[in-house]
Design an enzyme around this catalytic site. Structure first.
Site, short mmCIF file in Angstrom:
data_model
loop_
_atom_site.label_atom_id
_atom_site.label_comp_id
_atom_site.label_asym_id
_atom_site.label_seq_id
_atom_site.Cartn_x
_atom_site.Cartn_y
_atom_site.Cartn_z
N TYR A 14 27.34 -36.71 17.29
CA TYR A 14 28.50 -36.10 16.62
C TYR A 14 28.64 -36.52 15.16
O TYR A 14 29.50 -36.02 14.44
CB TYR A 14 29.80 -36.46 17.34
CG TYR A 14 29.84 -36.05 18.78
CD1 TYR A 14 29.87 -34.70 19.13
CD2 TYR A 14 29.83 -37.00 19.80
CE1 TYR A 14 29.91 -34.32 20.46
CE2 TYR A 14 29.86 -36.62 21.13
CZ TYR A 14 29.90 -35.29 21.46
OH TYR A 14 29.94 -34.91 22.76
N HIS A 19 33.67 -31.61 13.19
CA HIS A 19 34.76 -32.24 13.94
C HIS A 19 34.90 -33.72 13.59
O HIS A 19 35.94 -34.32 13.84
CB HIS A 19 34.50 -32.06 15.44
CG HIS A 19 35.73 -32.00 16.29
ND1 HIS A 19 36.94 -31.48 15.88
CD2 HIS A 19 35.93 -32.40 17.58
CE1 HIS A 19 37.82 -31.56 16.86
NE2 HIS A 19 37.23 -32.12 17.90
N ASN A 113 43.93 -31.36 19.13
CA ASN A 113 44.12 -32.24 20.29
C ASN A 113 44.16 -33.72 19.92
O ASN A 113 44.89 -34.49 20.55
CB ASN A 113 43.04 -31.99 21.33
CG ASN A 113 43.18 -30.63 21.98
OD1 ASN A 113 44.28 -30.09 22.06
ND2 ASN A 113 42.08 -30.07 22.44
#
Length: 195
Positions: A14, A19, A113
């Site tokens: 990631y 993100h 979130n």
């Protein structure tokens, strides 16, 4: 002391994804302060630094994005900080174009979130935050695939620029306040361009 939290997901897969731009912003701030974010504290990778005259803790929660509130709550509790005065959260925003930032003193998560997890854990929306735009031009299809895929080579100059902008904005937040930073950075053009 102030707490700056960058949101992202742990793991090499990631590391350079849209993100994770909150993690990347913290890495840029740490680099400019001459520190490494390599201490483990309250389910986060942390470092202590100085920004201007302000002592800060930089934190990258290791709880994965959607559970960031657990780590942030622990950090706030253990340091005795007032989240409404001493916390700034930096995270990605798919509704803003890549390269744009938006600073707010408070508000809802707008569907993010990670930010919602922090709001739930701290039981307040009175949290300063900086949203870093990640929306590509032209718009990408398949949102989750885009935000969890590495940045394209053509996007890297814009990413580099927004990371510098985020570091500058944090300094303005601490030196002049959130409202001043909002006035300076919440614009369509870059802060040094005329409208």
């Amino acid at each position: 002391m102030k707490l700056i939290v960058g949101l992202g997901n742990p793991g090499i897969e990631y590391q350079f994804t849209p993100h994770n731009i909150g993690f990347l912003a913290l890495d840029r701030i740490a680099e400019q302060c001459g520190v490494m974010i390599d201490n483990r504290h309250s389910r986060a990778m942390t470092a202590r630094a100085r920004i201007g005259n302000q002592e800060v803790m930089l934190a990258k929660p290791e709880t994965f994005m959607n559970l960031s509130g657990m780590s942030v709550w622990e950090l706030v509790e253990k340091t005795g900080l007032d989240a409404q005065k001493d916390l700034v959260v930096i995270y990605d925003e798919l509704d803003l174009p890549l390269g744009m930032i938006r600073i707010r003193e408070r508000g809802s998560s707008a569907g993010h979130n990670g930010m919602q997890s922090i709001i739930n854990a701290l039981q307040t929306e009175e949290i300063a935050r900086m949203r870093l735009g990640i929306a590509p031009e032209p718009p990408a299809k398949g949102g989750a695939n885009y935000i969890l895929s590495p940045f394209r080579k053509s996007q890297l100059p814009a990413v580099d620029e927004v990371l510098d902008l985020a570091a500058t904005a944090v300094q303005v937040i601490f030196d002049e306040g959130v409202a001043a930073a909002m006035n300076r950075f919440n614009r369509k053009n870059k802060p040094d361009e005329e409208e």
